[in-house]
Design an enzyme around this catalytic site. Structure first.
Site, PDB file in Angstrom:
ATOM      1  N   TYR A   1      27.474  16.965  21.510  1.00 45.56           N
ATOM      2  CA  TYR A   1      26.625  16.570  22.669  1.00 45.56           C
ATOM      3  C   TYR A   1      26.209  14.985  22.307  1.00 45.56           C
ATOM      4  CZ  TYR A   1      22.228  15.820  25.175  1.00 45.56           C
ATOM      5  OH  TYR A   1      21.309  15.448  25.757  1.00 45.56           O
TER       6      TYR A   1
ATOM      7  N   HIS B   1      29.080  12.554  22.676  1.00 47.90           N
ATOM      8  CA  HIS B   1      29.827  12.554  23.903  1.00 47.90           C
ATOM      9  C   HIS B   1      29.579  11.330  24.795  1.00 47.90           C
ATOM     10  CE1 HIS B   1      31.481  13.804  28.001  1.00 47.90           C
ATOM     11  NE2 HIS B   1      32.003  15.006  27.158  1.00 47.90           N
TER      12      HIS B   1
END
Length: 109
Positions: free
Chosen positions: A77, A80
């Site tokens: 995450y 990303h």
């Protein structure tokens, strides 16, 4: 106590800059909430404003909590591209920020 299986919580405490308008804050929160639809490892998102009567918030006004299945999911995450782009925008509107990741513990009586 027992550790919740693999689940990791990502908690961000924030104090927005005084010049950040309520409309901009609402826009940023909607963008943050939408990350759960764009980044697979992010399983859930919730947020709220401080309502404590203890006055121990140290200036933090908002809390954001995301749920992941693992610490590896948080790493994915964080790296990303959608998160990186959003974080650069979001952090630019914060005066203070604190981030903590933790594995919830379940109390068994």
């Amino acid at each position: 106590m027992e550790e919740a299986k693999g689940v990791v919580k990502h908690v961000l405490l924030a104090k927005f800059k005084d010049e950040t308008t309520p409309e901009k804050i609402e826009e940023l929160i909607k963008g943050y909430a939408n990350l759960v639809n764009l980044i697979e490892p992010m399983k859930a998102f919730q947020w709220g404003k401080d309502v404590s009567i203890e006055n121990l918030h140290q200036g933090f006004t908002h809390v954001f909590e995301s749920t992941f299945e693992s610490t590896e999911g948080i790493a994915e995450y964080v790296a990303h591209p959608v998160h990186v782009e959003f974080a650069n925008l979001f952090l630019g509107h914060l005066e203070k920020v604190l981030v903590i990741d933790f594995k919830p513990m379940i109390a068994r009586c």
